[in-house]
Design an enzyme around this catalytic site. Sequence first.
Site, short mmCIF file in Angstrom:
data_model
loop_
_atom_site.label_atom_id
_atom_site.label_comp_id
_atom_site.label_asym_id
_atom_site.label_seq_id
_atom_site.Cartn_x
_atom_site.Cartn_y
_atom_site.Cartn_z
N TYR A 53 48.29 50.33 38.43
CA TYR A 53 49.04 51.49 37.97
C TYR A 53 48.53 52.00 36.63
O TYR A 53 47.90 51.27 35.85
CB TYR A 53 50.54 51.20 37.88
N HIS A 133 45.13 46.06 44.75
CA HIS A 133 44.93 45.12 43.64
C HIS A 133 43.45 45.05 43.29
O HIS A 133 42.99 44.08 42.69
CB HIS A 133 45.49 43.74 44.01
N TYR A 154 49.64 45.65 28.57
CA TYR A 154 48.31 45.21 28.96
C TYR A 154 47.25 45.65 27.94
O TYR A 154 46.22 44.99 27.79
CB TYR A 154 47.94 45.78 30.33
N ARG A 162 49.86 41.43 26.89
CA ARG A 162 49.74 40.57 28.07
C ARG A 162 48.29 40.14 28.16
O ARG A 162 47.40 40.95 28.38
CB ARG A 162 50.18 41.31 29.34
N ASP A 164 44.78 38.84 29.25
CA ASP A 164 44.00 38.89 30.48
C ASP A 164 42.56 38.53 30.16
O ASP A 164 42.25 38.06 29.05
CB ASP A 164 44.09 40.29 31.11
N TYR A 271 50.67 32.79 38.11
CA TYR A 271 51.80 32.42 38.97
C TYR A 271 51.41 31.18 39.76
O TYR A 271 50.58 31.26 40.67
CB TYR A 271 52.13 33.56 39.94
N HIS A 355 48.35 36.68 31.95
CA HIS A 355 47.97 37.32 33.22
C HIS A 355 46.54 36.96 33.63
O HIS A 355 45.89 37.69 34.36
CB HIS A 355 48.12 38.84 33.07
N ARG A 376 50.24 35.76 48.57
CA ARG A 376 50.24 37.23 48.65
C ARG A 376 48.83 37.78 48.50
O ARG A 376 48.40 38.65 49.26
CB ARG A 376 51.16 37.81 47.58
N GLU A 383 42.03 42.89 47.39
CA GLU A 383 41.54 42.20 46.21
C GLU A 383 40.02 42.28 46.11
O GLU A 383 39.33 42.44 47.12
CB GLU A 383 41.93 40.71 46.26
#
Length: 449
Positions: A53, A133, A154, A162, A164, A271, A355, A376, A383
């Site tokens: 996004y 993604h 981000y 966040r 990364d 995650y 992240h 997922r 991906e």
Amino acid sequence: MRLLKSASDFTYLTGIPLQAESVRTLHTAAEYRSELLAKIASAKHRIYLCSLYLQDDEAGAEILQALYAAKAARPALDIAVLIDWHRAQRGLIGAGKSGGNAAWYQAISKANHYAVALYGIPVQTRELFGVLHLKGFVIDDEVIYSGASLNNVYLHKQDKYRHDRYLLIHNKALANCMVQFIREHLLSSAAVHRLDVPEIPATRSIRREIKQFREKLKRARYDCHVPDAEISPHQLSVTPLVGVGKNNPLNKVICQLLAASKKQIIICTPYFNFPLAVTREINRALKRGVHISIIVGDKTANDFFIPPEQPFKVIAALPYLYEVNLRRFAKAHQAEIASQQLQLHLWKDADNSFHLKGLWIDQHYALMTGNNLNPRAFRLDLENALLIHDPQLQLLAQRQQELHCIMENTRQVRHYRELEKLADYPDPVRKLLSRLSRTRLDRLAYRVL
């Protein structure tokens, strides 16, 4: 481009030759934002941005304004922004109903003379069952790869960030390959529509096109034309990979990387919810004597975490669900944790979030990806990844510096009892997770969230 024949013969994975000086790793979100804005401002030929996004906030506006400014300065500039179709047309989770970012795109477009095309990519008919993604920006001949989306946190526009990973590769062949994939497999589809114009079709009116699009995506590959004469198994190279759905090529390479490991595996994931295939390869690697380090965000560094003193929302149970999974895994492998063969590291830096995703295998392979290494990612989302093969360790110093910066904010878990258990959680979380467990809905949650 050839993929490896087997886990025991990894030299068959070949890609695009790289020069070590053309590869650069950044370490902070603020540095990434500055670099991205500078590259957009200096673009001469093309800008292709793929992101989950582009948010209607200060950082998102800064990026979008930079794109419009670049287009105004050089009208012939080829600009395409690709974001997820569903994510762009809804508000934030837990917020009131709204037109989402798409309404903002249209307002900005209406106020500008030059057009910047923003495309919605519908990977599935419903967001729950698959999103765009795909990661990676191409600006002229530069590839900027990160798992980060485009918003305040981000890009560290305000107080919080966040964390990364951020990789820059200057390579015309790689840039061309990624742009060709976007044009051939995404923008050419009848399911793909612009979001910066009025009269966006309803999802239900293009359901058939979306289903056909997803089937075609399952067969889509990066096609990087590299003459065999330029490829050597002993040189630095990068292989772009893509996949959607069960048993896709990216999933297979991730599992083959783990299976091919001899000495060391380092894994980053925000995650903790590995697919069964990944868990199986980790268990096999431990039996082979491979040393494994897993870096995961503390539950309070999860982007879904809500402090207990704030009003409870169902989505806030997710970080606890992942910690339950991590504690179960740690308990099963307490012997390997005690011997230091398996190291678990929890990342936490004040109120910031984590992240990071990726793999490092035996110092020779590094996988840069937006793939969360969860069910997922392995089944639902579109991906991609960049696999770097570095047989002469030309990028070793960069990799070590990146890992050092990541590890600075981690603590090592030396016993599974250091992780909280269900009884320790706030009442609303404990009650919800208990109910999910009784009805086995937690298994469904692990698969789609």
